[in-house]
Design a protein around this motif. Structure first.
Motif, PDB file in Angstrom:
ATOM      1  N   PHE A   1       9.383  -3.787  -2.405  1.00 23.67           N
ATOM      2  CA  PHE A   1       9.196  -2.381  -2.048  1.00 23.67           C
ATOM      3  C   PHE A   1       9.670  -1.460  -3.172  1.00 23.67           C
ATOM      4  O   PHE A   1      10.761  -1.599  -3.700  1.00 23.67           O
ATOM      5  N   GLY A   2       8.811  -0.519  -3.539  1.00 20.36           N
ATOM      6  CA  GLY A   2       9.126   0.454  -4.574  1.00 20.36           C
ATOM      7  C   GLY A   2       8.984  -0.084  -5.991  1.00 20.36           C
ATOM      8  O   GLY A   2       9.202   0.649  -6.950  1.00 20.36           O
ATOM      9  N   LYS A   3       8.600  -1.332  -6.126  1.00 22.07           N
ATOM     10  CA  LYS A   3       8.488  -1.955  -7.456  1.00 22.07           C
ATOM     11  C   LYS A   3       7.047  -1.986  -7.938  1.00 22.07           C
ATOM     12  O   LYS A   3       6.106  -1.936  -7.156  1.00 22.07           O
ATOM     13  N   GLN A   4       6.923  -2.106  -9.246  1.00 24.76           N
ATOM     14  CA  GLN A   4       5.629  -2.357  -9.867  1.00 24.76           C
ATOM     15  C   GLN A   4       5.342  -3.842  -9.697  1.00 24.76           C
ATOM     16  O   GLN A   4       6.191  -4.688  -9.979  1.00 24.76           O
ATOM     17  N   ILE A   5       4.156  -4.146  -9.214  1.00 25.09           N
ATOM     18  CA  ILE A   5       3.719  -5.534  -9.061  1.00 25.09           C
ATOM     19  C   ILE A   5       2.356  -5.665  -9.733  1.00 25.09           C
ATOM     20  O   ILE A   5       1.697  -4.664 -10.032  1.00 25.09           O
ATOM     21  N   SER A   6       1.960  -6.896  -9.963  1.00 24.04           N
ATOM     22  CA  SER A   6       0.581  -7.133 -10.381  1.00 24.04           C
ATOM     23  C   SER A   6      -0.046  -8.028  -9.323  1.00 24.04           C
ATOM     24  O   SER A   6       0.655  -8.799  -8.661  1.00 24.04           O
ATOM     25  N   PHE A   7      -1.329  -7.870  -9.131  1.00 23.42           N
ATOM     26  CA  PHE A   7      -1.998  -8.716  -8.149  1.00 23.42           C
ATOM     27  C   PHE A   7      -3.388  -9.097  -8.614  1.00 23.42           C
ATOM     28  O   PHE A   7      -4.013  -8.409  -9.415  1.00 23.42           O
ATOM     29  N   ILE A   8      -3.819 -10.241  -8.102  1.00 23.68           N
ATOM     30  CA  ILE A   8      -5.156 -10.743  -8.369  1.00 23.68           C
ATOM     31  C   ILE A   8      -5.856 -10.874  -7.021  1.00 23.68           C
ATOM     32  O   ILE A   8      -5.385 -11.591  -6.135  1.00 23.68           O
ATOM     33  N   GLU A   9      -6.943 -10.163  -6.848  1.00 22.90           N
ATOM     34  CA  GLU A   9      -7.703 -10.237  -5.607  1.00 22.90           C
ATOM     35  C   GLU A   9      -8.416 -11.581  -5.523  1.00 22.90           C
ATOM     36  O   GLU A   9      -9.032 -12.020  -6.488  1.00 22.90           O
ATOM     37  N   THR A  10      -8.302 -12.230  -4.354  1.00 27.23           N
ATOM     38  CA  THR A  10      -8.944 -13.534  -4.182  1.00 27.23           C
ATOM     39  C   THR A  10     -10.037 -13.523  -3.122  1.00 27.23           C
ATOM     40  O   THR A  10     -10.943 -14.344  -3.163  1.00 27.23           O
TER      41      THR A  10
ATOM     42  N   LEU B   1      -0.086   1.475  -4.249  1.00 27.03           N
ATOM     43  CA  LEU B   1      -0.669   2.744  -4.673  1.00 27.03           C
ATOM     44  C   LEU B   1      -1.406   2.518  -5.989  1.00 27.03           C
ATOM     45  O   LEU B   1      -0.794   2.151  -6.996  1.00 27.03           O
ATOM     46  N   LEU B   2      -2.705   2.737  -5.957  1.00 24.99           N
ATOM     47  CA  LEU B   2      -3.540   2.557  -7.142  1.00 24.99           C
ATOM     48  C   LEU B   2      -3.678   3.886  -7.880  1.00 24.99           C
ATOM     49  O   LEU B   2      -3.240   4.935  -7.389  1.00 24.99           O
ATOM     50  N   ASP B   3      -4.310   3.845  -9.026  1.00 23.43           N
ATOM     51  CA  ASP B   3      -4.592   5.074  -9.765  1.00 23.43           C
ATOM     52  C   ASP B   3      -5.346   6.051  -8.860  1.00 23.43           C
ATOM     53  O   ASP B   3      -6.150   5.651  -8.026  1.00 23.43           O
ATOM     54  N   GLY B   4      -5.067   7.315  -9.016  1.00 22.80           N
ATOM     55  CA  GLY B   4      -5.727   8.339  -8.218  1.00 22.80           C
ATOM     56  C   GLY B   4      -5.127   8.473  -6.830  1.00 22.80           C
ATOM     57  O   GLY B   4      -5.770   8.974  -5.919  1.00 22.80           O
ATOM     58  N   ASN B   5      -3.885   7.981  -6.669  1.00 22.06           N
ATOM     59  CA  ASN B   5      -3.184   8.040  -5.369  1.00 22.06           C
ATOM     60  C   ASN B   5      -3.964   7.370  -4.240  1.00 22.06           C
ATOM     61  O   ASN B   5      -3.937   7.824  -3.101  1.00 22.06           O
TER      62      ASN B   5
ATOM     63  N   GLN C   1      -4.366   4.328  -1.739  1.00 19.44           N
ATOM     64  CA  GLN C   1      -3.586   3.239  -1.158  1.00 19.44           C
ATOM     65  C   GLN C   1      -4.499   2.071  -0.820  1.00 19.44           C
ATOM     66  O   GLN C   1      -5.627   2.268  -0.370  1.00 19.44           O
ATOM     67  N   LYS C   2      -3.975   0.872  -1.058  1.00 18.80           N
ATOM     68  CA  LYS C   2      -4.743  -0.335  -0.780  1.00 18.80           C
ATOM     69  C   LYS C   2      -3.840  -1.327  -0.074  1.00 18.80           C
ATOM     70  O   LYS C   2      -2.741  -1.618  -0.544  1.00 18.80           O
ATOM     71  N   LYS C   3      -4.309  -1.827   1.067  1.00 17.88           N
ATOM     72  CA  LYS C   3      -3.540  -2.810   1.829  1.00 17.88           C
ATOM     73  C   LYS C   3      -3.876  -4.201   1.295  1.00 17.88           C
ATOM     74  O   LYS C   3      -5.054  -4.537   1.134  1.00 17.88           O
ATOM     75  N   LEU C   4      -2.839  -4.984   1.029  1.00 15.61           N
ATOM     76  CA  LEU C   4      -3.009  -6.342   0.526  1.00 15.61           C
ATOM     77  C   LEU C   4      -2.422  -7.342   1.504  1.00 15.61           C
ATOM     78  O   LEU C   4      -1.274  -7.201   1.929  1.00 15.61           O
ATOM     79  N   ARG C   5      -3.185  -8.348   1.839  1.00 12.47           N
ATOM     80  CA  ARG C   5      -2.711  -9.480   2.635  1.00 12.47           C
ATOM     81  C   ARG C   5      -2.375 -10.566   1.626  1.00 12.47           C
ATOM     82  O   ARG C   5      -3.207 -10.933   0.806  1.00 12.47           O
ATOM     83  N   LEU C   6      -1.117 -11.048   1.652  1.00 14.88           N
ATOM     84  CA  LEU C   6      -0.696 -12.049   0.679  1.00 14.88           C
ATOM     85  C   LEU C   6      -1.476 -13.345   0.851  1.00 14.88           C
ATOM     86  O   LEU C   6      -1.629 -13.848   1.969  1.00 14.88           O
ATOM     87  N   ALA C   7      -1.938 -13.888  -0.259  1.00 14.58           N
ATOM     88  CA  ALA C   7      -2.672 -15.150  -0.253  1.00 14.58           C
ATOM     89  C   ALA C   7      -1.713 -16.313  -0.018  1.00 14.58           C
ATOM     90  O   ALA C   7      -0.535 -16.255  -0.387  1.00 14.58           O
TER      91      ALA C   7
ATOM     92  N   SER D   1      -8.954 -14.303 -15.176  1.00 17.61           N
ATOM     93  CA  SER D   1      -7.847 -13.963 -14.293  1.00 17.61           C
ATOM     94  C   SER D   1      -6.945 -12.909 -14.916  1.00 17.61           C
ATOM     95  O   SER D   1      -6.382 -12.085 -14.223  1.00 17.61           O
ATOM     96  N   VAL D   2      -6.822 -12.916 -16.230  1.00 24.78           N
ATOM     97  CA  VAL D   2      -6.000 -11.924 -16.898  1.00 24.78           C
ATOM     98  C   VAL D   2      -6.618 -10.537 -16.735  1.00 24.78           C
ATOM     99  O   VAL D   2      -5.931  -9.564 -16.457  1.00 24.78           O
ATOM    100  N   PHE D   3      -7.956 -10.449 -16.860  1.00 23.34           N
ATOM    101  CA  PHE D   3      -8.623  -9.164 -16.764  1.00 23.34           C
ATOM    102  C   PHE D   3      -8.709  -8.642 -15.340  1.00 23.34           C
ATOM    103  O   PHE D   3      -8.834  -7.457 -15.133  1.00 23.34           O
ATOM    104  N   SER D   4      -8.631  -9.528 -14.339  1.00 25.78           N
ATOM    105  CA  SER D   4      -8.758  -9.076 -12.960  1.00 25.78           C
ATOM    106  C   SER D   4      -7.415  -8.708 -12.333  1.00 25.78           C
ATOM    107  O   SER D   4      -7.356  -8.355 -11.176  1.00 25.78           O
ATOM    108  N   GLN D   5      -6.338  -8.776 -13.111  1.00 23.85           N
ATOM    109  CA  GLN D   5      -5.032  -8.381 -12.591  1.00 23.85           C
ATOM    110  C   GLN D   5      -4.926  -6.864 -12.545  1.00 23.85           C
ATOM    111  O   GLN D   5      -5.344  -6.176 -13.452  1.00 23.85           O
ATOM    112  N   THR D   6      -4.377  -6.374 -11.443  1.00 26.70           N
ATOM    113  CA  THR D   6      -4.156  -4.946 -11.269  1.00 26.70           C
ATOM    114  C   THR D   6      -2.662  -4.717 -11.133  1.00 26.70           C
ATOM    115  O   THR D   6      -1.976  -5.465 -10.448  1.00 26.70           O
ATOM    116  N   VAL D   7      -2.159  -3.685 -11.789  1.00 27.25           N
ATOM    117  CA  VAL D   7      -0.743  -3.337 -11.691  1.00 27.25           C
ATOM    118  C   VAL D   7      -0.627  -2.082 -10.844  1.00 27.25           C
ATOM    119  O   VAL D   7      -1.389  -1.134 -11.027  1.00 27.25           O
ATOM    120  N   SER D   8       0.288  -2.101  -9.891  1.00 27.60           N
ATOM    121  CA  SER D   8       0.481  -0.937  -9.034  1.00 27.60           C
ATOM    122  C   SER D   8       1.859  -0.985  -8.397  1.00 27.60           C
ATOM    123  O   SER D   8       2.581  -1.961  -8.515  1.00 27.60           O
TER     124      SER D   8
END
Length: 159
Positions: free
Chosen positions: A71-80, A35-39, A41-47, A14-21
């Motif tokens: 909004f406008g903040k750095q977050i981390s997420f884990i895809e489920t 916004l991911l690396d390389g500009n 965009q990825k839509k996330l539906r909250l789990a 789970s630590v390795f699958s976290q993405t920061v954006s």
């Protein structure tokens, strides 16, 4: 003991699958765009949470709450998972590991999506929000989003 070993083995995954954006858009209370690396965009539906639809009471409040939180903040997420619309379902964390879905439920602006979650602590947060009549729980006849969507499909709700 077996469960403990299993959890310890999964922890590093789970630590390795976290993405920061960075969050660049809020679609509604339970859908954000990052916004991911390389500009990219990825839509996330909250789990684990389902917020009122935009046509429902408190739908705009849920969207505003989510916006104020991330909004406008750095977050981390884990895809489920991925939903039927192709959106990534993700657990989103912000501000020193606050879990966004839990914060929404705690504020009374979303339902614990128990159909897709086994985390009973989220159900406890929902019960607490109900008891305190927070957010949408001010309405004794609040309709869950999944029931609202079902009524719309059956043309019970006319817009």
């Amino acid at each position: 003991m077996r469960k403990l070993i299993f959890l310890i083995l999964l922890l590093p995954l789970s630590v390795f699958s976290q993405t920061v954006s960075k969050v660049v858009a809020i679609t509604d209370g339970d859908t954000i765009t990052v916004l991911l690396d390389g500009n990219i965009q990825k839509k996330l539906r909250l789990a684990e949470v389902d917020c009122p639809e935009s046509g429902q009471p408190f739908g705009k409040n849920a969207k505003q709450f989510t916006s104020e939180q991330v909004f406008g903040k750095q977050i981390s997420f884990i895809e489920t998972d991925t939903d039927r619309y192709g959106r990534t379902i993700a657990k989103v964390y912000y501000d020193n590991e606050k879990y966004l879905s839990a914060e929404i439920i705690k504020a009374g602006l979303g339902w614990w999506y128990y159909h897709f979650s086994k985390d009973k602590s989220l159900g406890d947060l929902e019960q607490e929000a109900k008891l305190n009549k927070l957010g949408l729980w001010q309405d004794d006849n609040a309709v869950s989003p999944w029931e609202y969507r079902k009524m719309k499909r059956e043309n019970i709700i006319l817009e």
